[in-house]
Design a protein around this motif. Structure first.
Motif, PDB file in Angstrom:
ATOM      1  N   HIS A   1     -26.172 113.779 -30.013  1.00 23.19           N
ATOM      2  CA  HIS A   1     -25.070 113.159 -30.761  1.00 23.19           C
ATOM      3  C   HIS A   1     -25.617 111.908 -31.424  1.00 23.19           C
ATOM      4  N   SER A   2     -25.306 111.752 -32.696  1.00 20.05           N
ATOM      5  CA  SER A   2     -25.726 110.505 -33.341  1.00 20.05           C
ATOM      6  C   SER A   2     -24.609 110.059 -34.263  1.00 20.05           C
ATOM      7  N   ASP A   3     -24.807 108.898 -34.832  1.00 21.05           N
ATOM      8  CA  ASP A   3     -23.803 108.414 -35.777  1.00 21.05           C
ATOM      9  C   ASP A   3     -23.798 109.247 -37.053  1.00 21.05           C
ATOM     10  N   HIS A   4     -24.804 110.091 -37.202  1.00 21.21           N
ATOM     11  CA  HIS A   4     -24.909 110.913 -38.419  1.00 21.21           C
ATOM     12  C   HIS A   4     -24.567 112.370 -38.168  1.00 21.21           C
ATOM     13  N   GLY A   5     -24.033 112.672 -36.973  1.00 13.31           N
ATOM     14  CA  GLY A   5     -23.682 114.057 -36.674  1.00 13.31           C
ATOM     15  C   GLY A   5     -24.377 114.522 -35.411  1.00 13.31           C
TER      16      GLY A   5
ATOM     17  N   VAL B   1     -29.512 120.968 -44.611  1.00 11.31           N
ATOM     18  CA  VAL B   1     -29.495 120.937 -43.154  1.00 11.31           C
ATOM     19  C   VAL B   1     -30.693 120.154 -42.637  1.00 11.31           C
ATOM     20  N   GLN B   2     -31.841 120.337 -43.265  1.00 13.75           N
ATOM     21  CA  GLN B   2     -33.031 119.594 -42.831  1.00 13.75           C
ATOM     22  C   GLN B   2     -32.838 118.094 -43.036  1.00 13.75           C
ATOM     23  N   ALA B   3     -32.224 117.732 -44.153  1.00 18.50           N
ATOM     24  CA  ALA B   3     -31.984 116.311 -44.424  1.00 18.50           C
ATOM     25  C   ALA B   3     -31.056 115.733 -43.364  1.00 18.50           C
ATOM     26  N   SER B   4     -30.047 116.510 -43.016  1.00 16.12           N
ATOM     27  CA  SER B   4     -29.112 116.115 -41.971  1.00 16.12           C
ATOM     28  C   SER B   4     -29.827 115.916 -40.639  1.00 16.12           C
ATOM     29  N   ALA B   5     -30.661 116.894 -40.300  1.00 17.84           N
ATOM     30  CA  ALA B   5     -31.390 116.838 -39.029  1.00 17.84           C
ATOM     31  C   ALA B   5     -32.283 115.604 -38.986  1.00 17.84           C
ATOM     32  N   LYS B   6     -32.896 115.289 -40.116  1.00 18.51           N
ATOM     33  CA  LYS B   6     -33.778 114.117 -40.149  1.00 18.51           C
ATOM     34  C   LYS B   6     -33.011 112.837 -39.854  1.00 18.51           C
ATOM     35  N   LYS B   7     -31.802 112.757 -40.437  1.00 12.10           N
ATOM     36  CA  LYS B   7     -30.974 111.571 -40.187  1.00 12.10           C
ATOM     37  C   LYS B   7     -30.574 111.485 -38.714  1.00 12.10           C
ATOM     38  N   ILE B   8     -30.183 112.621 -38.159  1.00  8.12           N
ATOM     39  CA  ILE B   8     -29.702 112.634 -36.779  1.00  8.12           C
ATOM     40  C   ILE B   8     -30.822 112.263 -35.813  1.00  8.12           C
ATOM     41  N   LEU B   9     -32.037 112.738 -36.106  1.00  3.96           N
ATOM     42  CA  LEU B   9     -33.153 112.531 -35.184  1.00  3.96           C
ATOM     43  C   LEU B   9     -33.818 111.153 -35.328  1.00  3.96           C
ATOM     44  N   ALA B  10     -33.507 110.431 -36.396  1.00  3.63           N
ATOM     45  CA  ALA B  10     -34.148 109.117 -36.590  1.00  3.63           C
ATOM     46  C   ALA B  10     -33.921 108.262 -35.347  1.00  3.63           C
ATOM     47  N   PRO B  11     -34.872 107.487 -34.891  1.00  2.00           N
ATOM     48  CA  PRO B  11     -36.111 107.075 -35.570  1.00  2.00           C
ATOM     49  C   PRO B  11     -37.245 108.097 -35.464  1.00  2.00           C
ATOM     50  N   TYR B  12     -37.016 109.227 -34.809  1.00  2.00           N
ATOM     51  CA  TYR B  12     -38.087 110.216 -34.743  1.00  2.00           C
ATOM     52  C   TYR B  12     -38.170 110.948 -36.074  1.00  2.00           C
ATOM     53  N   THR B  13     -39.338 111.475 -36.362  1.00  2.00           N
ATOM     54  CA  THR B  13     -39.524 112.180 -37.632  1.00  2.00           C
ATOM     55  C   THR B  13     -39.637 113.677 -37.354  1.00  2.00           C
TER      56      THR B  13
ATOM     57  N   ARG C   1     -17.039 113.159 -32.263  1.00  2.00           N
ATOM     58  CA  ARG C   1     -17.891 112.012 -32.547  1.00  2.00           C
ATOM     59  C   ARG C   1     -18.408 111.513 -31.203  1.00  2.00           C
ATOM     60  N   PRO C   2     -19.564 110.906 -31.204  1.00  2.00           N
ATOM     61  CA  PRO C   2     -20.050 110.414 -29.909  1.00  2.00           C
ATOM     62  C   PRO C   2     -19.080 109.410 -29.293  1.00  2.00           C
ATOM     63  N   PRO C   3     -19.069 109.324 -27.999  1.00  2.00           N
ATOM     64  CA  PRO C   3     -18.175 108.367 -27.347  1.00  2.00           C
ATOM     65  C   PRO C   3     -18.491 106.942 -27.783  1.00  2.00           C
ATOM     66  N   ALA C   4     -17.512 106.089 -27.634  1.00  2.00           N
ATOM     67  CA  ALA C   4     -17.706 104.685 -28.023  1.00  2.00           C
ATOM     68  C   ALA C   4     -18.874 104.080 -27.248  1.00  2.00           C
ATOM     69  N   ALA C   5     -19.429 103.046 -27.850  1.00  2.00           N
ATOM     70  CA  ALA C   5     -20.647 102.447 -27.289  1.00  2.00           C
ATOM     71  C   ALA C   5     -20.478 102.082 -25.816  1.00  2.00           C
TER      72      ALA C   5
END
Lengths: 640, 640
Positions: free
Chosen positions: A230-234, A271-283, A384-388
């Motif tokens: 779960h990330s802030d980007h999906g 989808v790849q662009a989405s995955a990249k955002k979700i996985l950041a900071p990993y590449t 959405r991910p749970p609150a912080a």
């Protein structure tokens, strides 16, 4: 099996017509072809699944594949194995994602032989079945489709189903008759539609999913694990695959979106662009994409699995749900298995036709549970991910507090279910309960840890004749027969009870005498599993060291005939450290006096009884089998 | 591997000519073909072994086959598995035979993964290798034979061996050149004879044996076990086989008989009549005889395995002995394996040519032990049964007193040897000892339970990247590389030592820097075993729970590159119940500070060192490898 005149070449009469050669159709076809049935099997695809689709074999399904002798062919493809699931979430403070915990996918509280999920492309799994079918003379006819059917027992009591089949390009067609028709055609089942069977949706939400198989280059450390991220980007789910591949599931749209469009799509690049955002900071970079698909999916369950117990449905034709819990193929396998042996028992004259009425409630109940689970699981996943302040600080060791996370809690609770060991068939004529017709006081003795309607337990034992250490639950192959496990306790204690067991089994009217093979006197001495009857196989397990067991001395002749199924419960088991006889102890059976366990042909416990002197044990077995057998059992016992 | 110009089609230059496609030739061919060598492999039989011959795969050989990825193909044939051996003798009083004891064939004091002997017809085993060879482009040329050869390094330093080959019917011949010639032609080796190498007979006694494979009907209770049966009517050995078969070995004549004739024979019927008498009061009838052979056999060992380290012998060409201990094929496998990787190390430029001189002493020593064992064992077996007062009363449990029986005592003492785990290579440049050139104080730390020259121990560990539970000793496939196991103890304790290890490895002149792959910068990130060098593979094992290990944090980059070979020593082991880190504990390595184990490409321990801060560990490794490497190692360390 007997030679049957209707199996002649050229006849257009079949035991069963199976439509669809996905997991459900192939499992059904494989079982029935092995047991000697004549099968017409068609599929509207020119080839087996080339890429993608279902790929998760759960622990219990692997047990089943091993029981069929197909596991090693699956494993030869070097599938990925998932032992743990990692959860990734946004950190409490800051950006990106952090691992918030990992959990065993099949934790040790489940006593699984194979505590992992096996991941392999569906086409390779299909080919293993197809290869086995070919050995039994069954060729899937492709690309053919079903054009129509009718079923009328009055018109033709033996072959009541008429099926019209067509080549997909319309160039050829044929009409065949069959005893049964099976629809394993997937979610858009023609047969289900023709029968007018509706789908009920447990949850009005439907989702559009993207799924991508490919080879990646990434520094994400858990790329070889199953992950829910779960990330802030999906959100995405990561599933490792064979050949260095990884599958990503990504949710593209959900019906709760304000602008939901079930036809919404996304390109590979999106989808790849989405995955990249979700996985950041990993590449992550893709070296190759093997398969990509976008599809809308809602939860649905067929209102009926059959109308007349001649035309049946199973697999995706009966239940659709999100792909993420990896349950589709596994549920399909178990649908088919459940139906296969029931058809077999009826067609071989062992069980009354009413046995077939247990298919729908047993399997529909499992599907309901699956959907309830999927619903809960999918909703959490889509949120959405749970609150912080709800998110746990990334901790190396999962802490007790992690249970506060509803997602993880659901996951943990569901391990037994997702591993396949949670299936619990409800009481009926097969699964003994206090309302079963069999009502002897020896049935279901106090202390037994076996639960009727649930899988028989695993146990290591030593085979007496060759001192091989074996898995008791695997010793009878999937032969369509009931498995009678005689836990014989200590030979000195049970000598009379075993003698009486054999003696009352031999009496006229017993389950044993009533279902002997017609060729019983001509059976080869090499026959291990069914020397007396196709209805049952027998194993005897002594609570004694192997070298102390002398089969010809310790067992009456009838039971000694199953000499390759005589075992010593003398193996050490971590789960029964203090026990002298670990298998007896694990199952809650008396280590001195033993007990008898009847296991259904599909591996689920039917009934447990004490092993007593006199007629009691055989009386109980006769009562149990009598609840669904074609012959009245045990009525003459008293006089003999 | 690198592309080599001499591997072009059409060239008659080969890396090696292998004569004989029995177990020894096939193992050598399979190893070398996988590692990229060009092979001419001939056999004078038109087909692989059709029936009979060797059939026992010992536990250690099964480890090896698994390491080669060939075990599942062997197991697919459903071989018989021998877990126990039963001893039958005449009873103290009365006639017939009684069981006087049973013993595990690979007792639990041997920590074997597969504590059983696998019995399968030699032809099926050969076909598994042949299938693998074909995948690597090697076809055994049949029926061809060797007609002559000469070897002269001066004439042709690169391809010093000239070999003349002929079709067995003389219709075709060819002359080829090779770097090596290998004679795996069996007891009547042409190459051995041409070289003028004699056979020494340890024992002047020779025997005539009858061996019969068939399917029987018997009430002898141990027909599925390995049995040695002594009776007043003679002795036989019973060995179960696949497909309900059983093999009987029966001694027909021995050179100690007054009228000994080494050409004495016996018909199938005579042997069967003999067996019936020996087995009485049990009955036995043959349903089918698959194979029957009578052959005289004496013990012999070749005086040399090579003269010039270009033409080598192995397998039955080097040692003959009675078939009963089931050692022939296993010893052949290990002869070939021993030679294969040494040729590889020399030909790839890693090791000096003198390394090849270790082949003969290592393997001849094993053969000497085998013959000494066989001698003792066979003599006992051939003897008349012990006098009645020496025979133990048949007892259900083998008693301590059974040790008085010399035969059983020998058998027990020899379990480690016969299982294959007893091989102990003596000190040389590969097997560290106090006289090895490497003489750092960090070498062979106190407490280590690993013995140089003996097999690396088995251990279950958890792979960090995917949480798979794996067999550590199997994690590096048989790739011809040294295996460096870094037992890394606790990450917090060894952080500096690991950093120093990587840092000193990277320095010029180290074993690491000296043998980098020429293409090291272009290696795919998917390469698991040899990202840096073909000379070694590296595994790191932390004494910590899997979820606590973070590869990118806990390992320097050089070691982190082997991310799929990073493990957590967090599995429970029955043999190290109290240990936090069972693998560390079993091997006698410090659970905090770890240690480094160098394992030869064939799985035997070369050297053990401490894992220390500073240059000590890499110095020790450089010294060890420097003893046989083509480059001077570690000389520049001090300056850098």
């Amino acid at each position: 099996m007997e030679t049957r005149p209707d199996l002649q070449a050229g006849s257009t009469n079949y035991d069963i017509v199976i439509v669809g050669a996905g997991p459900v159709g192939l499992m059904l076809s494989t079982c029935l072809s092995r047991w000697g049935y004549k099968i017409k099997h068609i599929d509207n695809r020119a080839e087996p699944t080339p890429t993608g689709r279902a790929d998760g074999i759960q622990p219990r399904s692997l047990d089943l594949l091993r029981n069929m002798g197909l596991k090693s062919a699956i494993m030869a493809h070097k599938p990925a194995r998932v032992y743990e699931v990692a959860f990734w979430d946004p950190p409490k403070n800051g950006k990106g994602i952090v691992r918030t915990g990992t959990w065993a996918s099949c934790p040790s509280f489940i006593d699984a032989r194979y505590p992992f999920t096996t991941l392999l492309h569906q086409g390779l799994i299909e080919r293993v079945f197809i290869g086995d079918l070919e050995k039994n003379g069954v060729q899937v006819q492709r690309p053919w489709t079903i054009a129509g059917f009718k079923s009328d027992e009055k018109e033709n009591p033996e072959y009541p189903v008429e099926v019209r089949l067509e080549h997909v390009d319309g160039t050829a067609s044929e009409v065949v008759r069959a005893k049964y028709l099976f629809g394993g055609e997937g979610a858009r089942s023609f047969i289900r539609n023709q029968l007018g069977i509706g789908m009920t949706h447990k949850d009005p939400i439907s989702n559009v999913w993207g799924v991508m198989d490919g080879v990646v280059n990434t520094d994400f450390p858990d790329i070889k694990m199953k992950c829910t991220i779960h990330s802030d980007h999906g959100s995405i789910m990561v599933i490792p695959r064979e050949n260095n591949m990884v599958r990503l599931y990504i949710q593209i749209a959900t019906s709760t979106d304000p602008d939901f469009n079930p036809r919404k799509s996304a390109t590979v690049e999106e989808v790849q662009a989405s995955a990249k955002k979700i996985l950041a900071p990993y590449t992550i970079e893709w070296e190759r994409v093997e398969w990509y698909s976008v599809y809308p999916i809602g939860q649905g369950i067929a209102d009926k699995y059959t109308l007349d117990h001649r035309v049946f449905l199973g697999g995706d034709a009966c239940h659709t749900h999100s792909p993420k819990a990896g349950q589709g193929m596994n549920t399909a396998f178990l649908d088919a298995l459940n139906l296969a042996w029931k058809i077999h028992l009826v067609e071989r004259g062992f069980a009354v036709r009413e046995l077939l009425t247990t298919y729908e409630p047993e399997r529909k109940d499992v599907a309901e549970n699956l959907l309830a689970f999927d619903n809960k699981y999918a909703k959490l996943f889509s949120q959405r991910p749970p609150a912080a302040n709800e998110v746990q600080a990334a901790s190396q060791n999962a802490t007790k507090d992690s249970d506060d996370n509803e997602f993880i809690k659901t996951f943990k609770e569901s391990c037994e279910f997702t591993s396949g060991y949670g299936v619990a068939y409800k009481p009926n004529s097969l699964n003994w309960s206090e309302s079963h017709p069999a009502q002897s006081h020896v049935i279901h003795p106090k202390g037994t840890k076996l639960r009727t309607g649930r899988l028989f337990m695993n146990a290591d034992v030593t085979r007496v004749v060759d001192a091989n250490v074996v898995h008791l639950e695997q010793e009878i192959p999937l032969n369509g027969s009931f498995r009678i496990f005689i836990f014989a306790g200590k030979p000195a204690v049970t000598a009379t009870a075993l003698k009486d067991l054999a003696s009352y089994m031999s009496k006229k009217g017993s389950f044993y005498s009533s279902f002997l093979r017609p060729d019983v006197d001509a059976v080869s001495h090499h026959e291990r599993h069914n020397p007396h009857s196709w209805f049952f196989s027998i194993c005897t397990v002594f609570a004694a060291p192997r070298s102390s067991v002398e089969i010809s001395r310790d067992l009456p002749e009838l039971l000694a005939r199953y000499r390759e199924h005589v075992y010593a419960d003398d193996r050490w088991d971590r789960r029964a450290l203090d026990a002298q006889a670990a298998a007896h102890a694990k199952m809650g059976l008396d280590q001195e006096k033993g007990g008898v366990v009847v296991v259904r042909p599909d591996g689920y416990v039917g009934m447990v009884t004490e092993l007593v002197e006199g007629s009691g044990t055989v009386d109980a077995l006769n009562q149990y089998f009598g609840a669904f057998c074609t012959k009245k059992l045990g009525e003459t016992m008293a006089q003999l």
